[in-house]
Design a protein around this motif. Sequence first.
Motif, PDB file in Angstrom:
ATOM      1  N   ARG A  25       7.403  72.978  13.715  1.00 19.48           N
ATOM      2  CA  ARG A  25       7.066  72.231  12.504  1.00 19.48           C
ATOM      3  C   ARG A  25       6.988  73.147  11.291  1.00 19.48           C
ATOM      4  NH1 ARG A  25       3.386  69.210  14.517  1.00 19.48           N
ATOM      5  NH2 ARG A  25       1.592  70.434  13.878  1.00 19.48           N
ATOM      6  N   SER A  26       6.495  74.364  11.476  1.00 19.28           N
ATOM      7  CA  SER A  26       6.447  75.329  10.372  1.00 19.28           C
ATOM      8  C   SER A  26       7.856  75.681   9.903  1.00 19.28           C
ATOM      9  CB  SER A  26       5.716  76.602  10.792  1.00 19.28           C
ATOM     10  OG  SER A  26       4.368  76.326  11.032  1.00 19.28           O
ATOM     11  N   ALA A  27       8.755  75.914  10.845  1.00 21.34           N
ATOM     12  CA  ALA A  27      10.150  76.215  10.485  1.00 21.34           C
ATOM     13  C   ALA A  27      10.819  75.001   9.854  1.00 21.34           C
ATOM     14  CB  ALA A  27      10.914  76.679  11.723  1.00 21.34           C
ATOM     15  N   LEU A  28      10.537  73.810  10.375  1.00 26.34           N
ATOM     16  CA  LEU A  28      11.072  72.585   9.794  1.00 26.34           C
ATOM     17  C   LEU A  28      10.587  72.402   8.359  1.00 26.34           C
ATOM     18  CD1 LEU A  28      10.656  70.094  12.766  1.00 26.34           C
ATOM     19  CD2 LEU A  28      12.803  70.598  11.598  1.00 26.34           C
ATOM     20  N   ALA A  29       9.329  72.717   8.116  1.00 22.74           N
ATOM     21  CA  ALA A  29       8.766  72.559   6.770  1.00 22.74           C
ATOM     22  C   ALA A  29       9.538  73.401   5.758  1.00 22.74           C
ATOM     23  CB  ALA A  29       7.283  72.937   6.768  1.00 22.74           C
ATOM     24  N   MET A  30       9.929  74.600   6.150  1.00 21.08           N
ATOM     25  CA  MET A  30      10.698  75.451   5.250  1.00 21.08           C
ATOM     26  C   MET A  30      12.056  74.816   4.934  1.00 21.08           C
ATOM     27  SD  MET A  30      13.345  77.948   5.018  1.00 21.08           S
ATOM     28  CE  MET A  30      13.719  78.191   6.732  1.00 21.08           C
ATOM     29  N   VAL A  31      12.717  74.261   5.945  1.00 25.15           N
ATOM     30  CA  VAL A  31      14.013  73.622   5.742  1.00 25.15           C
ATOM     31  C   VAL A  31      13.854  72.368   4.885  1.00 25.15           C
ATOM     32  CG1 VAL A  31      15.936  72.470   6.904  1.00 25.15           C
ATOM     33  CG2 VAL A  31      14.990  74.573   7.860  1.00 25.15           C
ATOM     34  N   MET A  32      12.850  71.558   5.170  1.00 25.61           N
ATOM     35  CA  MET A  32      12.622  70.327   4.404  1.00 25.61           C
ATOM     36  C   MET A  32      12.347  70.639   2.930  1.00 25.61           C
ATOM     37  SD  MET A  32      12.947  67.885   6.525  1.00 25.61           S
ATOM     38  CE  MET A  32      12.764  67.471   8.229  1.00 25.61           C
ATOM     39  N   ALA A  33      11.553  71.672   2.687  1.00 24.75           N
ATOM     40  CA  ALA A  33      11.263  72.058   1.304  1.00 24.75           C
ATOM     41  C   ALA A  33      12.545  72.479   0.593  1.00 24.75           C
ATOM     42  CB  ALA A  33      10.223  73.174   1.267  1.00 24.75           C
ATOM     43  N   ARG A  34      13.407  73.195   1.282  1.00 20.04           N
ATOM     44  CA  ARG A  34      14.677  73.642   0.700  1.00 20.04           C
ATOM     45  C   ARG A  34      15.564  72.455   0.385  1.00 20.04           C
ATOM     46  NH1 ARG A  34      17.070  78.463   2.519  1.00 20.04           N
ATOM     47  NH2 ARG A  34      17.305  79.920   0.951  1.00 20.04           N
ATOM     48  N   ILE A  35      15.606  71.471   1.289  1.00 17.25           N
ATOM     49  CA  ILE A  35      16.391  70.258   1.050  1.00 17.25           C
ATOM     50  C   ILE A  35      15.839  69.523  -0.172  1.00 17.25           C
ATOM     51  CG2 ILE A  35      16.965  67.957   1.943  1.00 17.25           C
ATOM     52  CD1 ILE A  35      17.056  69.279   4.770  1.00 17.25           C
ATOM     53  N   ALA A  36      14.531  69.389  -0.261  1.00 16.60           N
ATOM     54  CA  ALA A  36      13.912  68.664  -1.373  1.00 16.60           C
ATOM     55  C   ALA A  36      14.133  69.367  -2.707  1.00 16.60           C
ATOM     56  CB  ALA A  36      12.415  68.491  -1.116  1.00 16.60           C
ATOM     57  N   GLU A  37      14.021  70.685  -2.717  1.00 14.52           N
ATOM     58  CA  GLU A  37      14.082  71.439  -3.970  1.00 14.52           C
ATOM     59  C   GLU A  37      15.499  71.851  -4.361  1.00 14.52           C
ATOM     60  OE1 GLU A  37      11.400  74.707  -3.397  1.00 14.52           O
ATOM     61  OE2 GLU A  37       9.740  73.357  -2.934  1.00 14.52           O
ATOM     62  N   HIS A  38      16.348  72.139  -3.370  1.00 16.50           N
ATOM     63  CA  HIS A  38      17.692  72.656  -3.648  1.00 16.50           C
ATOM     64  C   HIS A  38      18.726  72.026  -2.712  1.00 16.50           C
ATOM     65  CE1 HIS A  38      15.882  75.669  -6.227  1.00 16.50           C
ATOM     66  NE2 HIS A  38      15.044  75.952  -5.252  1.00 16.50           N
ATOM     67  N   PRO A  39      18.955  70.724  -2.828  1.00 19.52           N
ATOM     68  CA  PRO A  39      19.895  70.084  -1.900  1.00 19.52           C
ATOM     69  C   PRO A  39      21.336  70.585  -2.022  1.00 19.52           C
ATOM     70  CG  PRO A  39      19.256  68.572  -3.638  1.00 19.52           C
ATOM     71  CD  PRO A  39      18.384  69.795  -3.780  1.00 19.52           C
ATOM     72  N   GLU A  40      21.644  71.277  -3.097  1.00 24.65           N
ATOM     73  CA  GLU A  40      22.993  71.820  -3.271  1.00 24.65           C
ATOM     74  C   GLU A  40      23.171  73.164  -2.568  1.00 24.65           C
ATOM     75  OE1 GLU A  40      20.429  73.946  -6.024  1.00 24.65           O
ATOM     76  OE2 GLU A  40      20.569  71.821  -5.574  1.00 24.65           O
ATOM     77  N   ASP A  41      22.101  73.766  -2.085  1.00 17.97           N
ATOM     78  CA  ASP A  41      22.126  75.077  -1.434  1.00 17.97           C
ATOM     79  C   ASP A  41      22.929  75.021  -0.126  1.00 17.97           C
ATOM     80  OD1 ASP A  41      21.538  77.510  -0.177  1.00 17.97           O
ATOM     81  OD2 ASP A  41      19.465  77.493  -0.853  1.00 17.97           O
ATOM     82  N   GLN A  42      23.837  75.956   0.066  1.00 14.75           N
ATOM     83  CA  GLN A  42      24.659  76.001   1.272  1.00 14.75           C
ATOM     84  C   GLN A  42      23.829  76.230   2.534  1.00 14.75           C
ATOM     85  OE1 GLN A  42      27.947  75.144   1.614  1.00 14.75           O
ATOM     86  NE2 GLN A  42      27.452  74.421  -0.442  1.00 14.75           N
ATOM     87  N   PHE A  43      22.644  76.782   2.393  1.00 12.63           N
ATOM     88  CA  PHE A  43      21.760  76.986   3.548  1.00 12.63           C
ATOM     89  C   PHE A  43      21.461  75.660   4.248  1.00 12.63           C
ATOM     90  CE2 PHE A  43      17.486  77.000   5.370  1.00 12.63           C
ATOM     91  CZ  PHE A  43      17.606  78.028   6.283  1.00 12.63           C
TER      92      PHE A  43
END
Length: 85
Positions: A25-43
């Motif tokens: 869940r901690s690792a998922l939270a990092m990915v979810m935050a990235r999707i929310a803040e920077h959905p254009e990011d290739q990551f």
Amino acid sequence: MPFEDELAWVPEAWDAYRSAPSKTRSALAMVMARIAEHPEDQFVRRRRMHNPVLFVANVPGEDWVVMWRLGEEVPEIHYVGRDPF
């Protein structure tokens, strides 16, 4: 988590996120935050499914992925779980 309200969730994806083991869940939270803040990011767009059209984001250090797409207002989370590929 601050990102939870910045994403639209399919109920099954939300349930999978909430019931994931703590470390995952901690690792998922990092990915979810990235999707929310920077959905254009290739990551968060490493892979793409075509039917339906979804981006697949790998969860670092886990055998989990997040499948999502751009919604009209916010990114939509469609799948959270073990990598089915």
